[in-house]
Design a protein around this motif. Sequence first.
Motif: not given
Length: 220
Positions: A171-172, A176-185
């Motif tokens: 997700g990075q 840098c976080v691009v796909l947030g853990s709130q909605w992407y596993t």
Amino acid sequence: MANNQPPIVPCSKGLCGGRGLLTLKQGAWSNNPLAIQMLGICSALAVTNRLESSLVMGAALIFVCAGSSLFVSLLRKYTPHRIRMIVEVAIIATFVILFDEFLKAFYWDMSKQLGPYVGLIITNCIVMGRAEAFALQNPPLLSVIDGVANGLGYAVILAVIGFFRELFGSGQVFGCVVLGSQWYTPNQLMILAPGAFLALGIVIAVFNALKGPQPEEKNK
């Protein structure tokens, strides 16, 4: 090993008598060493779990391929034919060592991460193939262009694979976080060996779809 290159021409007007741009296009696009010739797959699978390591490996190949092609071409008239491959390996090894020492001095963390894969460029079919098939028969400037083109074509494919593997695997991108853990596993498959094969296959398929069939395939 493919041997598709422009005919031997002297460097005169323009970029190597007008053949430089053609050489650049062939190495980077129409005869891409990874997507078309399927060379150098080992490092494409081993170091592309992160975009950063993919870029460094791509830069290493460009440096080694361009430098070795230059010196092989410069020495082509003075190298006995029976020992030419020994000379080529010695030249390639010199440039690999230079890049490896540079990494150890200025980018130690990346040097540890890449481990032996930088050293294995010595045996990379792309570098040896361009020295043997092109640099031995062409002038220095055109040989450098060919080396840069093939290294660049390889580096771009590595970068694309590394980008998508890191993006979907963690997700990075560049940490840098691009796909947030709130909605992407994060998909752990993408950072493992099977994910490398899957990403490589998809990238090669897309590349060939964009490039279209070879001229000889159109005539069939």
